[in-house]
Design a protein around this motif. Structure first.
Motif, PDB file in Angstrom:
ATOM      1  N   ASP A  72       0.841  -1.201   0.000  1.00  0.00           N
ATOM      2  CA  ASP A  72       0.000   0.000   0.000  1.00  0.00           C
ATOM      3  C   ASP A  72       0.870   1.243   0.000  1.00  0.00           C
ATOM      4  O   ASP A  72       1.586   1.517   0.963  1.00  0.00           O
ATOM      5  CB  ASP A  72      -0.905  -0.015   1.238  1.00  0.00           C
ATOM      6  CG  ASP A  72      -1.706   1.267   1.373  1.00  0.00           C
ATOM      7  OD1 ASP A  72      -2.035   1.879   0.335  1.00  0.00           O
ATOM      8  OD2 ASP A  72      -1.992   1.672   2.513  1.00  0.00           O
ATOM      9  N   VAL A  73       0.819   2.011  -1.088  1.00  0.00           N
ATOM     10  CA  VAL A  73       1.591   3.259  -1.182  1.00  0.00           C
ATOM     11  C   VAL A  73       0.667   4.480  -1.172  1.00  0.00           C
ATOM     12  O   VAL A  73       1.096   5.585  -1.483  1.00  0.00           O
ATOM     13  CB  VAL A  73       2.476   3.272  -2.448  1.00  0.00           C
ATOM     14  CG1 VAL A  73       3.400   2.069  -2.473  1.00  0.00           C
ATOM     15  CG2 VAL A  73       1.646   3.316  -3.724  1.00  0.00           C
ATOM     16  N   THR A  74      -0.590   4.290  -0.783  1.00  0.00           N
ATOM     17  CA  THR A  74      -1.583   5.353  -0.887  1.00  0.00           C
ATOM     18  C   THR A  74      -1.542   6.304   0.304  1.00  0.00           C
ATOM     19  O   THR A  74      -0.997   5.995   1.370  1.00  0.00           O
ATOM     20  CB  THR A  74      -3.007   4.781  -0.987  1.00  0.00           C
ATOM     21  OG1 THR A  74      -3.330   4.116   0.249  1.00  0.00           O
ATOM     22  CG2 THR A  74      -3.122   3.789  -2.136  1.00  0.00           C
ATOM     23  N   THR A  87       5.678   8.115   1.876  1.00  0.00           N
ATOM     24  CA  THR A  87       6.201   9.334   2.485  1.00  0.00           C
ATOM     25  C   THR A  87       7.002  10.194   1.521  1.00  0.00           C
ATOM     26  O   THR A  87       7.523  11.245   1.916  1.00  0.00           O
ATOM     27  CB  THR A  87       7.097   8.984   3.696  1.00  0.00           C
ATOM     28  OG1 THR A  87       8.108   8.052   3.286  1.00  0.00           O
ATOM     29  CG2 THR A  87       6.264   8.362   4.820  1.00  0.00           C
ATOM     30  N   VAL A  88       7.129   9.772   0.260  1.00  0.00           N
ATOM     31  CA  VAL A  88       7.876  10.557  -0.731  1.00  0.00           C
ATOM     32  C   VAL A  88       7.036  10.706  -1.996  1.00  0.00           C
ATOM     33  O   VAL A  88       6.126   9.923  -2.259  1.00  0.00           O
ATOM     34  CB  VAL A  88       9.231   9.893  -1.084  1.00  0.00           C
ATOM     35  CG1 VAL A  88      10.163   9.907   0.115  1.00  0.00           C
ATOM     36  CG2 VAL A  88       9.033   8.468  -1.589  1.00  0.00           C
ATOM     37  N   LEU A 123       3.759  11.199   8.887  1.00  0.00           N
ATOM     38  CA  LEU A 123       5.031  11.698   8.368  1.00  0.00           C
ATOM     39  C   LEU A 123       4.860  12.264   6.963  1.00  0.00           C
ATOM     40  O   LEU A 123       5.465  13.287   6.612  1.00  0.00           O
ATOM     41  CB  LEU A 123       6.061  10.572   8.340  1.00  0.00           C
ATOM     42  CG  LEU A 123       6.800  10.273   9.638  1.00  0.00           C
ATOM     43  CD1 LEU A 123       7.677   9.042   9.462  1.00  0.00           C
ATOM     44  CD2 LEU A 123       7.645  11.454  10.074  1.00  0.00           C
ATOM     45  N   MET A 124       4.057  11.571   6.140  1.00  0.00           N
ATOM     46  CA  MET A 124       3.783  12.090   4.801  1.00  0.00           C
ATOM     47  C   MET A 124       3.192  13.480   4.876  1.00  0.00           C
ATOM     48  O   MET A 124       3.604  14.409   4.168  1.00  0.00           O
ATOM     49  CB  MET A 124       2.823  11.143   4.076  1.00  0.00           C
ATOM     50  CG  MET A 124       2.319  11.616   2.727  1.00  0.00           C
ATOM     51  SD  MET A 124       0.945  12.825   2.753  1.00  0.00           S
ATOM     52  CE  MET A 124      -0.277  11.949   3.737  1.00  0.00           C
ATOM     53  N   LEU A 125       2.218  13.670   5.776  1.00  0.00           N
ATOM     54  CA  LEU A 125       1.565  14.967   5.897  1.00  0.00           C
ATOM     55  C   LEU A 125       2.552  16.024   6.394  1.00  0.00           C
ATOM     56  O   LEU A 125       2.563  17.158   5.890  1.00  0.00           O
ATOM     57  CB  LEU A 125       0.374  14.851   6.846  1.00  0.00           C
ATOM     58  CG  LEU A 125      -0.589  16.039   6.869  1.00  0.00           C
ATOM     59  CD1 LEU A 125      -1.169  16.294   5.487  1.00  0.00           C
ATOM     60  CD2 LEU A 125      -1.700  15.796   7.879  1.00  0.00           C
ATOM     61  N   ALA A 126       3.383  15.657   7.352  1.00  0.00           N
ATOM     62  CA  ALA A 126       4.401  16.589   7.836  1.00  0.00           C
ATOM     63  C   ALA A 126       5.352  16.987   6.713  1.00  0.00           C
ATOM     64  O   ALA A 126       5.785  18.145   6.613  1.00  0.00           O
ATOM     65  CB  ALA A 126       5.167  15.972   8.993  1.00  0.00           C
ATOM     66  N   MET A 186      10.834  16.631  -0.812  1.00  0.00           N
ATOM     67  CA  MET A 186      11.590  16.381   0.414  1.00  0.00           C
ATOM     68  C   MET A 186      11.361  14.972   0.925  1.00  0.00           C
ATOM     69  O   MET A 186      10.446  14.277   0.486  1.00  0.00           O
ATOM     70  CB  MET A 186      11.199  17.410   1.481  1.00  0.00           C
ATOM     71  CG  MET A 186      11.485  18.845   1.081  1.00  0.00           C
ATOM     72  SD  MET A 186      10.864  20.050   2.292  1.00  0.00           S
ATOM     73  CE  MET A 186      12.027  19.786   3.634  1.00  0.00           C
ATOM     74  N   ALA A 187      12.189  14.552   1.885  1.00  0.00           N
ATOM     75  CA  ALA A 187      12.045  13.243   2.519  1.00  0.00           C
ATOM     76  C   ALA A 187      12.674  13.317   3.906  1.00  0.00           C
ATOM     77  O   ALA A 187      13.404  14.252   4.229  1.00  0.00           O
ATOM     78  CB  ALA A 187      12.715  12.149   1.699  1.00  0.00           C
TER      79      ALA A 187
END
Length: 212
Positions: free
Chosen positions: A92-94, A131-132, A189-192, A205-206
């Motif tokens: 799941d990459v969603t 997250t990226v 983390l994705m949202l941040a 960014m990452a």
């Protein structure tokens, strides 16, 4: 390895290209596999990749990447042949995020990863790569060093399978956060990261972990 991917957009095709370069065979599932926009990708795949129906991609691959837009994923999974993903790894990459009135996650006390596992109880769902941006999913390169990629899921064998594929995609620092409930952390983390990109005016960014 034979790999299926749900989603013929930028994310799905980027992951597919990276896996083909690593020597795998890929079938990308699309609602309209004969659309002219897929012809160039098929040609560049050189026989190692194709764009097919969602059911064909599900039958072909193990693992199968879920790279469809969040708002259409549940319906797409419900339309699959019964049992076609049974005992398979689903990556799941969603991200379930909306951007009206500022970026927000769209669900309450759960996560997209947990919901996908709930919808696919006979599959082993592994959360990663969310997250990226698609531009950084394959062989990520940053002037400040190598970013970290996080993984969560309930099945150790499935996570090891996914970690191997992440290595093929160029990731070196992979961190297992635990069971699928930890996908909440990955999605936060994705949202941040998205908010940081907006505030700093620096897309792509990452996150990395610094060791003392």
């Amino acid at each position: 390895m034979k790999i299926g991917i749900f989603g013929a957009g930028r994310v799905g095709k980027t992951i597919g290209e990276g896996l083909i370069r690593a020597g795998h065979e890929v079938r990308i599932g699309s609602r309209d596999p004969e659309h002219a926009k897929h012809r160039e990708w098929k040609r560049e795949a050189g026989g190692k990749g194709d764009v097919v129906s969602l059911n064909e991609a599900a039958r072909f691959g193990d693992p199968v990447f879920a790279a469809l837009p969040w708002d259409g994923l549940k319906e797409a999974l419900e339309r699959l042949e019964p049992g076609v993903l049974k005992n398979k790894t689903v990556v799941d990459v969603t991200n379930a995020v909306r951007f009206e009135d500022g970026p927000r996650l769209t669900y309450g006390d759960t996560s997209a990863g947990e919901l996908v596992q709930r919808w696919l109880p006979d599959s082993s769902v592994v959360k990663t790569l969310n997250t990226v941006s698609d531009r950084r999913m394959v062989h990520p390169s940053f002037r400040d060093g190598m970013p970290a990629m996080f993984v969560s899921g309930n099945d150790a064998r499935a996570k090891n399978q996914v970690k191997s594929l992440l290595e093929d995609l160029g990731w070196r620092d992979m961190i297992d956060l635990g069971d699928i409930r930890q996908s909440r952390l990955q999605e936060a983390l994705m949202l941040a990261c998205v908010i940081s990109e907006i505030r700093l005016g620096s897309p792509g960014m990452a996150f990395a972990l610094l060791r003392g």
